[in-house]
Design a protein around this motif. Sequence first.
Motif, PDB file in Angstrom:
ATOM      1  N   ILE A  51      -4.159  11.097  -1.263  1.00 28.82           N
ATOM      2  CA  ILE A  51      -6.024  11.329  -0.326  1.00 28.82           C
ATOM      3  C   ILE A  51      -6.277  12.402  -0.329  1.00 28.82           C
ATOM      4  N   ILE A  52      -5.729  13.978  -1.500  1.00 33.87           N
ATOM      5  CA  ILE A  52      -6.121  15.149  -1.479  1.00 33.87           C
ATOM      6  C   ILE A  52      -7.210  14.559  -2.721  1.00 33.87           C
ATOM      7  N   PHE A  53      -6.724  14.735  -3.447  1.00 30.74           N
ATOM      8  CA  PHE A  53      -8.328  13.828  -4.377  1.00 30.74           C
ATOM      9  C   PHE A  53      -9.280  13.303  -3.949  1.00 30.74           C
ATOM     10  N   GLN A  54      -8.688  12.248  -3.448  1.00 32.38           N
ATOM     11  CA  GLN A  54      -9.863  11.440  -2.618  1.00 32.38           C
ATOM     12  C   GLN A  54     -10.733  12.229  -1.805  1.00 32.38           C
ATOM     13  N   LEU A  55      -9.574  12.950  -0.918  1.00 25.95           N
ATOM     14  CA  LEU A  55     -10.319  14.113   0.713  1.00 25.95           C
ATOM     15  C   LEU A  55     -11.342  14.959  -0.580  1.00 25.95           C
ATOM     16  N   VAL A  56     -11.471  15.266  -1.701  1.00 26.88           N
ATOM     17  CA  VAL A  56     -12.141  16.692  -2.327  1.00 26.88           C
ATOM     18  C   VAL A  56     -12.820  15.802  -3.111  1.00 26.88           C
ATOM     19  N   VAL A  57     -12.730  14.260  -3.788  1.00 31.55           N
ATOM     20  CA  VAL A  57     -14.117  13.884  -3.879  1.00 31.55           C
ATOM     21  C   VAL A  57     -15.347  13.531  -3.271  1.00 31.55           C
ATOM     22  N   MET A  58     -14.420  12.487  -1.994  1.00 33.09           N
ATOM     23  CA  MET A  58     -15.480  12.656  -0.472  1.00 33.09           C
ATOM     24  C   MET A  58     -16.027  14.095  -0.056  1.00 33.09           C
ATOM     25  N   ILE A  59     -15.643  15.020  -0.016  1.00 34.77           N
ATOM     26  CA  ILE A  59     -16.281  16.665   0.185  1.00 34.77           C
ATOM     27  C   ILE A  59     -17.064  16.532  -0.900  1.00 34.77           C
ATOM     28  N   LEU A  60     -17.485  16.572  -1.774  1.00 33.42           N
ATOM     29  CA  LEU A  60     -17.842  16.905  -3.653  1.00 33.42           C
ATOM     30  C   LEU A  60     -18.978  16.029  -3.212  1.00 33.42           C
ATOM     31  N   LEU A  61     -18.637  14.561  -2.805  1.00 37.37           N
ATOM     32  CA  LEU A  61     -19.941  13.618  -2.819  1.00 37.37           C
ATOM     33  C   LEU A  61     -20.621  13.924  -1.515  1.00 37.37           C
ATOM     34  N   MET A  62     -20.510  14.515  -0.460  1.00 35.49           N
ATOM     35  CA  MET A  62     -21.065  14.880   0.698  1.00 35.49           C
ATOM     36  C   MET A  62     -21.676  15.855   0.578  1.00 35.49           C
ATOM     37  N   ILE A  63     -21.393  17.049  -0.247  1.00 33.86           N
ATOM     38  CA  ILE A  63     -22.126  18.652  -0.420  1.00 33.86           C
ATOM     39  C   ILE A  63     -23.119  17.699  -1.760  1.00 33.86           C
ATOM     40  N   PHE A  64     -23.090  17.506  -2.404  1.00 33.76           N
ATOM     41  CA  PHE A  64     -23.786  16.527  -3.574  1.00 33.76           C
ATOM     42  C   PHE A  64     -24.905  15.694  -2.616  1.00 33.76           C
ATOM     43  N   VAL A  65     -24.447  14.747  -2.081  1.00 36.31           N
ATOM     44  CA  VAL A  65     -25.879  13.981  -1.495  1.00 36.31           C
ATOM     45  C   VAL A  65     -26.283  15.127  -0.080  1.00 36.31           C
ATOM     46  N   THR A  66     -25.632  16.142   0.164  1.00 35.88           N
ATOM     47  CA  THR A  66     -26.642  17.060   0.926  1.00 35.88           C
ATOM     48  C   THR A  66     -27.475  17.594   0.228  1.00 35.88           C
ATOM     49  N   ILE A  67     -27.662  18.102  -0.499  1.00 36.32           N
ATOM     50  CA  ILE A  67     -27.962  18.950  -1.634  1.00 36.32           C
ATOM     51  C   ILE A  67     -29.572  17.996  -2.357  1.00 36.32           C
ATOM     52  N   ILE A  68     -28.531  16.895  -2.590  1.00 34.79           N
ATOM     53  CA  ILE A  68     -29.382  16.428  -3.229  1.00 34.79           C
ATOM     54  C   ILE A  68     -30.380  15.725  -2.199  1.00 34.79           C
ATOM     55  N   GLY A  69     -30.337  15.089  -1.798  1.00 34.90           N
ATOM     56  CA  GLY A  69     -30.538  13.592  -0.574  1.00 34.90           C
ATOM     57  C   GLY A  69     -31.097  14.278   0.636  1.00 34.90           C
ATOM     58  N   LEU A 128       0.843  -1.730   0.070  1.00 34.85           N
ATOM     59  CA  LEU A 128       0.055   0.063  -0.078  1.00 34.85           C
ATOM     60  C   LEU A 128       1.033   1.450  -0.016  1.00 34.85           C
ATOM     61  N   SER A 129       0.697   2.007  -0.761  1.00 32.57           N
ATOM     62  CA  SER A 129       1.273   3.186  -0.718  1.00 32.57           C
ATOM     63  C   SER A 129       0.133   4.127  -0.795  1.00 32.57           C
ATOM     64  N   PHE A 130       1.101   4.692  -0.057  1.00 29.63           N
ATOM     65  CA  PHE A 130      -0.272   6.406   0.264  1.00 29.63           C
ATOM     66  C   PHE A 130       0.454   8.013  -0.353  1.00 29.63           C
ATOM     67  N   SER A 131       0.109   8.161  -1.588  1.00 31.84           N
ATOM     68  CA  SER A 131      -0.029   9.656  -1.991  1.00 31.84           C
ATOM     69  C   SER A 131      -0.302  10.293  -1.694  1.00 31.84           C
ATOM     70  N   LEU A 132       0.364  11.830  -1.580  1.00 26.41           N
ATOM     71  CA  LEU A 132      -0.241  13.460  -0.797  1.00 26.41           C
ATOM     72  C   LEU A 132      -1.397  13.216  -2.082  1.00 26.41           C
ATOM     73  N   GLY A 133      -0.867  13.492  -2.733  1.00 25.33           N
ATOM     74  CA  GLY A 133      -2.102  13.977  -4.184  1.00 25.33           C
ATOM     75  C   GLY A 133      -2.926  12.521  -4.456  1.00 25.33           C
TER      76      GLY A 133
END
Length: 162
Positions: free
Chosen positions: A9-27, A2-7
């Motif tokens: 992790i940030i990408f996944q964090l941004v996607v997760m935040i966008l997904l949470m915003i999207f779910v909050t708005i839509i659901g 397993l390798s953790f790359s900062l990019g």
Amino acid sequence: MLSFSLGNIIFQLVVMILLMIFVTIIGVRPVVSVMEKRKKYINNQIDGAEKNRQDAEAYLAEQKAEVERIREEAHGIIEQAKSQANAEAKSIIEAAKNRSDLLIKDANEEISLEKEKAIAAIRDEVADLSVLLASKVLEKEINPKDYSTEIDQLIKQVGNQR
């Protein structure tokens, strides 16, 4: 491995935040909106039920007051009927007493009249007998023995005439 790359992790964090915003708005917002509407509806139903309960209590109190008023009115009517019946009974008793007093008075007057008639008839008979006795005595000589026998005969004659 397993390798953790900062990019990554940030990408996944941004996607997760966008997904949470999207779910909050839509659901979540529509669900929250539906929940708020449901909450308002339930609160309105509770308020309506409380108002209906208060109206029912007020109506019940009004009906109890009306029943009490009718009972008092009925009691008054009964008391009035009792007093009227008592008054009528007293009136009937008084009329009967007056009638009986009048009948007694009339009977006493009739008895008095009959008594006076009887006394007058006896007086007439005594007068007739006296006249008859006097005429018989004048015809005969006055003798106590004859006088006594004459009275006895006269009494027998009067007794036979009746």
